[in-house]
Design a protein around this motif. Structure first.
Motif, PDB file in Angstrom:
ATOM      1  N   LEU A 109     -17.577   0.426   0.894  1.00 32.15           N
ATOM      2  CA  LEU A 109     -17.489   1.525  -0.067  1.00 32.15           C
ATOM      3  C   LEU A 109     -16.952   1.085  -1.419  1.00 32.15           C
ATOM      4  CD1 LEU A 109     -17.573   4.503  -0.866  1.00 32.15           C
ATOM      5  CD2 LEU A 109     -15.319   4.764   0.175  1.00 32.15           C
ATOM      6  N   VAL A 110     -15.770   0.464  -1.435  1.00 30.13           N
ATOM      7  CA  VAL A 110     -15.131   0.132  -2.710  1.00 30.13           C
ATOM      8  C   VAL A 110     -15.974  -0.860  -3.501  1.00 30.13           C
ATOM      9  CG1 VAL A 110     -13.075  -0.841  -3.804  1.00 30.13           C
ATOM     10  CG2 VAL A 110     -12.838   0.659  -1.815  1.00 30.13           C
ATOM     11  N   GLU A 111     -16.546  -1.859  -2.824  1.00 31.50           N
ATOM     12  CA  GLU A 111     -17.403  -2.821  -3.515  1.00 31.50           C
ATOM     13  C   GLU A 111     -18.614  -2.127  -4.130  1.00 31.50           C
ATOM     14  OE1 GLU A 111     -15.820  -3.328  -0.796  1.00 31.50           O
ATOM     15  OE2 GLU A 111     -14.644  -5.145  -1.199  1.00 31.50           O
ATOM     16  N   ARG A 145      -7.567   1.499  -2.171  1.00 30.51           N
ATOM     17  CA  ARG A 145      -8.283   0.395  -2.813  1.00 30.51           C
ATOM     18  C   ARG A 145      -9.118   0.897  -3.991  1.00 30.51           C
ATOM     19  NH1 ARG A 145     -12.111  -2.570   0.553  1.00 30.51           N
ATOM     20  NH2 ARG A 145     -12.182  -3.950  -1.259  1.00 30.51           N
ATOM     21  N   ALA A 146      -9.696   2.065  -3.862  1.00 26.70           N
ATOM     22  CA  ALA A 146     -10.482   2.624  -4.965  1.00 26.70           C
ATOM     23  C   ALA A 146      -9.595   2.901  -6.169  1.00 26.70           C
ATOM     24  CB  ALA A 146     -11.189   3.900  -4.510  1.00 26.70           C
ATOM     25  N   ILE A 147      -8.414   3.475  -5.923  1.00 25.81           N
ATOM     26  CA  ILE A 147      -7.491   3.764  -7.024  1.00 25.81           C
ATOM     27  C   ILE A 147      -7.073   2.481  -7.730  1.00 25.81           C
ATOM     28  CG2 ILE A 147      -5.191   4.651  -7.594  1.00 25.81           C
ATOM     29  CD1 ILE A 147      -5.534   6.608  -5.245  1.00 25.81           C
ATOM     30  N   ARG A 148      -6.837   1.429  -6.964  1.00 29.37           N
ATOM     31  CA  ARG A 148      -6.397   0.165  -7.542  1.00 29.37           C
ATOM     32  C   ARG A 148      -7.541  -0.583  -8.227  1.00 29.37           C
ATOM     33  NH1 ARG A 148      -1.403  -1.458  -5.484  1.00 29.37           N
ATOM     34  NH2 ARG A 148      -0.623  -0.181  -3.781  1.00 29.37           N
ATOM     35  N   SER A 149      -8.758  -0.453  -7.701  1.00 29.78           N
ATOM     36  CA  SER A 149      -9.870  -1.287  -8.161  1.00 29.78           C
ATOM     37  C   SER A 149     -10.660  -0.687  -9.319  1.00 29.78           C
ATOM     38  CB  SER A 149     -10.843  -1.556  -6.997  1.00 29.78           C
ATOM     39  OG  SER A 149     -10.183  -2.185  -5.923  1.00 29.78           O
ATOM     40  N   HIS A 151     -11.423   1.874 -12.742  1.00 27.37           N
ATOM     41  CA  HIS A 151     -10.765   2.288 -13.982  1.00 27.37           C
ATOM     42  C   HIS A 151     -11.258   3.643 -14.486  1.00 27.37           C
ATOM     43  CE1 HIS A 151     -10.272  -2.110 -13.810  1.00 27.37           C
ATOM     44  NE2 HIS A 151      -9.116  -1.879 -14.416  1.00 27.37           N
ATOM     45  N   CYS A 152     -12.213   4.226 -13.783  1.00 26.31           N
ATOM     46  CA  CYS A 152     -12.707   5.540 -14.167  1.00 26.31           C
ATOM     47  C   CYS A 152     -11.760   6.619 -13.621  1.00 26.31           C
ATOM     48  CB  CYS A 152     -14.116   5.752 -13.620  1.00 26.31           C
ATOM     49  SG  CYS A 152     -14.233   5.639 -11.815  1.00 26.31           S
ATOM     50  N   PRO A 153     -11.783   7.810 -14.205  1.00 20.23           N
ATOM     51  CA  PRO A 153     -10.983   8.903 -13.649  1.00 20.23           C
ATOM     52  C   PRO A 153     -11.424   9.208 -12.218  1.00 20.23           C
ATOM     53  CG  PRO A 153     -11.759   9.449 -15.856  1.00 20.23           C
ATOM     54  CD  PRO A 153     -12.483   8.212 -15.448  1.00 20.23           C
ATOM     55  N   ILE A 154     -10.458   9.556 -11.367  1.00 24.30           N
ATOM     56  CA  ILE A 154     -10.750   9.848  -9.965  1.00 24.30           C
ATOM     57  C   ILE A 154     -10.150  11.200  -9.604  1.00 24.30           C
ATOM     58  CG2 ILE A 154     -10.441   9.107  -7.566  1.00 24.30           C
ATOM     59  CD1 ILE A 154     -10.145   6.252  -8.559  1.00 24.30           C
ATOM     60  N   LEU A 155     -10.982  12.069  -9.059  1.00 29.80           N
ATOM     61  CA  LEU A 155     -10.536  13.379  -8.573  1.00 29.80           C
ATOM     62  C   LEU A 155     -10.532  13.329  -7.051  1.00 29.80           C
ATOM     63  CD1 LEU A 155      -9.784  16.351  -8.976  1.00 29.80           C
ATOM     64  CD2 LEU A 155     -12.244  16.876  -9.118  1.00 29.80           C
ATOM     65  N   ILE A 156      -9.347  13.496  -6.452  1.00 34.55           N
ATOM     66  CA  ILE A 156      -9.179  13.444  -5.003  1.00 34.55           C
ATOM     67  C   ILE A 156      -8.973  14.872  -4.505  1.00 34.55           C
ATOM     68  CG2 ILE A 156      -7.790  12.523  -3.104  1.00 34.55           C
ATOM     69  CD1 ILE A 156      -6.851  10.348  -5.132  1.00 34.55           C
ATOM     70  N   LEU A 283      -5.883   9.707 -13.986  1.00 36.36           N
ATOM     71  CA  LEU A 283      -6.462   9.223 -15.242  1.00 36.36           C
ATOM     72  C   LEU A 283      -5.887   7.878 -15.596  1.00 36.36           C
ATOM     73  CD1 LEU A 283      -6.327  12.504 -17.370  1.00 36.36           C
ATOM     74  CD2 LEU A 283      -8.284  11.595 -16.107  1.00 36.36           C
ATOM     75  N   ARG A 284      -6.733   6.990 -16.098  1.00 34.62           N
ATOM     76  CA  ARG A 284      -6.275   5.703 -16.605  1.00 34.62           C
ATOM     77  C   ARG A 284      -5.825   5.882 -18.042  1.00 34.62           C
ATOM     78  NH1 ARG A 284      -5.911   4.223 -12.128  1.00 34.62           N
ATOM     79  NH2 ARG A 284      -6.965   2.477 -11.109  1.00 34.62           N
TER      80      ARG A 284
END
Length: 284
Positions: A109-111, A145-149, A151-156, A283-284
């Motif tokens: 997934l993360v890759e 891993r997604a949060i760390r890898s 740089h786009c905004p992520i809505l959980i 947000l980054r």
């Protein structure tokens, strides 16, 4: 090509909320929506190699059976993925997004997300994935891993998503936090929401001025703006404030060295997301 609001779905109970959140963001930002499902080719349990304990003929037969089984599993996974994507596409259409596109990919997934990150404006993920029912207190490595890898905004989002009416913005007075406020101010995403800018820590004259500045930035961007300084442990203070004021979306910056941004580095982040009952925008 316009960047998309990307909904990452699986066969867990979170898929519907992910789709709903992405459709909401797509409408608010007038941005195209894309629905992604990634098939993990290594998700199925393997069979141990017993070739040293069985005869050659038996081994060859077993390998043929395993190869056939793997092929059937792969075909079933592909068909299941296509069915999920079609169902999500129909749900998005019912939510007002008529032209949501779909993506079906194989791999980790993360890759897969890193590969397509340049095309993502906002990534929407469920708080837990396929194994959520079996491990209620486990976030799994993919989300962290997604949060760390990325740089786009992520809505959980947790199960069930509704358009937020009251938003808590975790503020730490840093330049990064001020840039986060400016990004929110220039985006239509939260324009109809009531925004609460909350600082947890020692109050000061400089901080008070920063909160006033932050509030002014959002005066024309939100339905209403409130600023608040709290003392105590960050996670507990923010959660208590959220419950007292019926907050339905938490916004935070990611990484850095200040106390609030440090939440997304260590175990505090895991605890905060694990116990969250509302969506969290990073947000980054």
């Amino acid at each position: 090509m316009d960047k998309t609001i990307t909904a990452c779905i699986d066969d867990s109970e979170y898929a519907s909320a992910v789709c709903d959140a992405a459709a909401w963001a797509s409408r608010r930002l007038t941005a195209p929506m894309s629905i992604l499902h990634v098939i993990d080719n290594h998700a199925e349990p393997g069979v141990s190699d017993a070739s040293g304990q069985i005869g050659l003929g038996t081994r060859e037969h077993l390998l043929e059976e395993l190869a056939s089984l793997d092929e059937k599993r792969a075909k079933l996974a592909q068909e299941q993925g296509r069915l999920m994507l079609r169902a999500a596409q129909e749900r998005a259409r019912e939510a007002g997004v008529a032209d949501a596109t779909t993506r079906l990919r194989n791999g980790a997934l993360v890759e897969a997300l890193v590969e397509i990150e340049d095309s993502i404006r906002l990534l929407v993920l469920g708080k837990r994935g396929t194994n959520a029912d079996a491990a209620r207190e486990h976030l799994g490595s993919n989300l962290e891993r997604a949060i760390r890898s990325l740089h786009c905004p992520i809505l959980i989002t947790p199960p069930g998503f509704g358009a937020p009416k009251r938003v808590l913005i975790a503020f730490d007075g840093s330049r990064t936090a001020l840039r986060m406020i400016e990004r929110i101010a220039t985006s239509p995403l939260l324009r109809e929401a009531e925004c609460h800018i909350v600082f947890v820590g020692q109050d000061s004259e400089a901080l008070a001025e920063q909160l006033v500045t932050a509030g002014r930035h959002l005066d024309d961007a939100c339905a209403g703006v409130h600023t608040q300084t709290l003392t105590g442990e960050i996670e507990t203070s923010l959660r208590d404030y959220q419950q007292r004021h019926a907050i339905d979306l938490l916004v935070m910056g990611a990484y850095g060295h200040s106390r609030i941004r440090h939440l997304l580095i260590g175990s505090t982040t895991t605890e905060m997301i694990r116990h969250a009952t509302i969506p969290l925008l990073i947000l980054r």
